[in-house]
Design a protein around this motif. Structure first.
Motif, PDB file in Angstrom:
ATOM      1  N   UNK A 193       0.828  -1.205   0.000  1.00 15.05           N
ATOM      2  CA  UNK A 193       0.000   0.000   0.000  1.00 15.05           C
ATOM      3  C   UNK A 193       0.860   1.253   0.000  1.00 15.05           C
ATOM      4  N   UNK A 194       1.968   1.213   0.704  1.00 12.94           N
ATOM      5  CA  UNK A 194       2.889   2.352   0.728  1.00 12.94           C
ATOM      6  C   UNK A 194       3.440   2.623  -0.665  1.00 12.94           C
ATOM      7  N   UNK A 195       3.827   1.571  -1.368  1.00 12.94           N
ATOM      8  CA  UNK A 195       4.389   1.721  -2.711  1.00 12.94           C
ATOM      9  C   UNK A 195       3.338   2.220  -3.699  1.00 12.94           C
ATOM     10  N   UNK A 196       2.105   1.708  -3.581  1.00  8.75           N
ATOM     11  CA  UNK A 196       1.027   2.155  -4.472  1.00  8.75           C
ATOM     12  C   UNK A 196       0.716   3.630  -4.240  1.00  8.75           C
ATOM     13  N   UNK A 197       0.620   4.031  -2.958  1.00 15.65           N
ATOM     14  CA  UNK A 197       0.341   5.433  -2.637  1.00 15.65           C
ATOM     15  C   UNK A 197       1.449   6.336  -3.146  1.00 15.65           C
ATOM     16  N   UNK A 198       2.707   5.909  -2.996  1.00 18.84           N
ATOM     17  CA  UNK A 198       3.832   6.713  -3.473  1.00 18.84           C
ATOM     18  C   UNK A 198       3.790   6.874  -4.989  1.00 18.84           C
ATOM     19  N   UNK A 199       3.385   5.803  -5.698  1.00 16.99           N
ATOM     20  CA  UNK A 199       3.309   5.864  -7.162  1.00 16.99           C
ATOM     21  C   UNK A 199       2.204   6.803  -7.627  1.00 16.99           C
ATOM     22  N   UNK A 200       1.071   6.822  -6.888  1.00 14.05           N
ATOM     23  CA  UNK A 200      -0.065   7.657  -7.295  1.00 14.05           C
ATOM     24  C   UNK A 200       0.054   9.103  -6.810  1.00 14.05           C
ATOM     25  N   UNK A 239     -10.761  21.409  -4.768  1.00  9.29           N
ATOM     26  CA  UNK A 239     -10.770  20.768  -3.443  1.00  9.29           C
ATOM     27  C   UNK A 239     -10.649  19.249  -3.567  1.00  9.29           C
ATOM     28  N   UNK A 240     -11.303  18.657  -4.563  1.00 10.23           N
ATOM     29  CA  UNK A 240     -11.209  17.210  -4.771  1.00 10.23           C
ATOM     30  C   UNK A 240      -9.785  16.806  -5.139  1.00 10.23           C
ATOM     31  N   UNK A 241      -9.124  17.632  -5.960  1.00  6.97           N
ATOM     32  CA  UNK A 241      -7.725  17.358  -6.305  1.00  6.97           C
ATOM     33  C   UNK A 241      -6.830  17.461  -5.065  1.00  6.97           C
ATOM     34  N   UNK A 242      -7.074  18.496  -4.259  1.00 11.52           N
ATOM     35  CA  UNK A 242      -6.292  18.656  -3.024  1.00 11.52           C
ATOM     36  C   UNK A 242      -6.509  17.455  -2.110  1.00 11.52           C
ATOM     37  N   UNK A 243      -7.760  17.014  -2.005  1.00 11.84           N
ATOM     38  CA  UNK A 243      -8.079  15.854  -1.176  1.00 11.84           C
ATOM     39  C   UNK A 243      -7.355  14.601  -1.658  1.00 11.84           C
ATOM     40  N   UNK A 244      -7.348  14.408  -2.967  1.00 13.70           N
ATOM     41  CA  UNK A 244      -6.735  13.212  -3.522  1.00 13.70           C
ATOM     42  C   UNK A 244      -5.239  13.175  -3.230  1.00 13.70           C
ATOM     43  N   UNK A 245      -4.568  14.313  -3.410  1.00 12.04           N
ATOM     44  CA  UNK A 245      -3.143  14.385  -3.102  1.00 12.04           C
ATOM     45  C   UNK A 245      -2.902  14.188  -1.609  1.00 12.04           C
ATOM     46  N   UNK A 246      -3.755  14.789  -0.792  1.00 11.34           N
ATOM     47  CA  UNK A 246      -3.622  14.647   0.668  1.00 11.34           C
ATOM     48  C   UNK A 246      -3.810  13.197   1.089  1.00 11.34           C
ATOM     49  N   UNK A 247      -4.778  12.514   0.463  1.00 13.65           N
ATOM     50  CA  UNK A 247      -5.047  11.117   0.819  1.00 13.65           C
ATOM     51  C   UNK A 247      -3.830  10.243   0.553  1.00 13.65           C
ATOM     52  N   UNK A 248      -3.257  10.348  -0.649  1.00 13.92           N
ATOM     53  CA  UNK A 248      -2.118   9.491  -0.979  1.00 13.92           C
ATOM     54  C   UNK A 248      -0.899   9.832  -0.126  1.00 13.92           C
ATOM     55  N   UNK A 249      -0.706  11.119   0.177  1.00 17.26           N
ATOM     56  CA  UNK A 249       0.410  11.499   1.048  1.00 17.26           C
ATOM     57  C   UNK A 249       0.211  10.945   2.450  1.00 17.26           C
ATOM     58  N   UNK A 250      -1.018  11.082   2.974  1.00 17.32           N
ATOM     59  CA  UNK A 250      -1.304  10.577   4.322  1.00 17.32           C
ATOM     60  C   UNK A 250      -1.211   9.060   4.360  1.00 17.32           C
ATOM     61  N   UNK A 251      -1.707   8.396   3.311  1.00 23.79           N
ATOM     62  CA  UNK A 251      -1.644   6.935   3.280  1.00 23.79           C
ATOM     63  C   UNK A 251      -0.201   6.456   3.170  1.00 23.79           C
ATOM     64  N   UNK A 252       0.601   7.144   2.379  1.00 28.68           N
ATOM     65  CA  UNK A 252       1.998   6.755   2.247  1.00 28.68           C
ATOM     66  C   UNK A 252       2.704   6.839   3.601  1.00 28.68           C
ATOM     67  N   UNK A 253       2.470   7.942   4.334  1.00 29.87           N
ATOM     68  CA  UNK A 253       3.074   8.091   5.648  1.00 29.87           C
ATOM     69  C   UNK A 253       2.573   7.063   6.646  1.00 29.87           C
TER      70      UNK A 253
END
Length: 292
Positions: free
Chosen positions: A24-31, A236-250
């Protein structure tokens, strides 16, 4: 105390979990890279849209101002749009936005305001239903869209405009997570109606020139303001999407490291227990041999 077999099973279970969190970390980092590019590319467009509205609004006043710009003149009915996501395993991404929205809703209700809620994503619906279930008028699930774009933003913006036109809202506020960096995502409220021209979007400098608009500023604003709602929702949806993958990666990186620490601790316990068991068996064999 757990047997050696139980300890081996637990170690294997933690190793399996570690594989999942690492994947999941690798997938989030890729996206994340693509999502971050989308969020950052949407910001100039949203800012320029605000600048155009500021320039047009400068020539409009009084009864001629569109309602989306001037508002209803009241502050009784509030529509709160809470946008997070459909999925979890992303640290505090969903919780932070929901908490910020919940605090605003509680404050408005305690002040005697009428509050209605639009949930964008399953998580805000689930997080707010227990406290404000009767106030949620609609839920938009983002998993219905393979790619976040206008198709996702337009139905949300249309419902917001319809609620305002129907007289069900005097003020509309959008809560979302603003992407600041890989380690920082900020729960942010943004007022959509009445339209707000913030300090980052000053009126366009015309260098002393005087422009006559055809059609009039009011007519242009009647077209631009609804489009601005869609633009702000999409951003806002774009910001959310980037925030989600960053938070999930961490979150998944932390989970992977924690799993590694737990595996090391369990392996140490297993080896000690196995060594003690072998020592006990040797003592019993030696004692038996001496007895013979």
């Amino acid at each position: 105390m757990a047997s050696l077999k139980e300890m081996r099973n637990r170690i294997d279970s933690v190793k399996s979990t570690q594989k999942i969190t690492k994947a999941l970390n690798m997938v989030a980092a890729a996206k994340l890279k693509r999502a971050q590019d989308q969020a950052e590319s949407a910001r100039p467009y949203a800012k320029k849209m605000a600048a155009v509205i500021a320039n047009l609004a400068a020539g409009v006043s009084g009864d001629g101002a569109p309602k989306l710009l001037a508002g209803t003149g009241k502050d009784q009915k509030h529509l709160i749009v809470v946008a997070t996501g459909d999925k979890g395993l992303a640290g505090g991404f969903n919780t932070n936005v929901i908490r910020a929205a919940r605090d605003r809703i509680n404050t408005l209700i305690s002040n005697g305001k009428d509050v209605r809620i639009i949930a964008v994503g399953r998580k805000p619906r689930d997080g707010l239903t227990r406290l404000f279930g009767d106030r949620i008028i609609e839920t938009f699930e983002l998993s219905d869209h393979k790619v976040i774009g206008m198709a996702a933003a337009e139905p949300i913006a249309k419902l917001i405009a319809d609620e305002f036109e129907a007289g069900n809202a005097d003020v509309v506020t959008l809560f979302y997570s603003r992407f600041q960096s890989v380690i920082s995502q900020i729960a942010t409220p943004k007022q959509l109606i009445p339209a707000v021209v913030d300090g980052d979007a000053p009126p366009i400098n015309l260098n002393g020139a005087v422009y006559e608009y055809e059609p009039s500023e009011e007519e242009i604003l009647d077209v631009v303001l609804p489009r601005n709602i869609t633009t702000q929702v999409l951003a806002a949806l774009y910001e959310n999407q980037a925030s989600f993958f960053a938070a999930q990666m961490g979150a998944m990186d932390n989970a992977t490291r924690n799993a590694g620490d737990l595996i090391n601790a369990l392996t140490l316990q297993y080896n000690r227990k196995r060594q003690a068991q072998i020592t006990t068996e040797l003592i019993e064999i030696i004692a038996g041999a001496e007895a013979l």
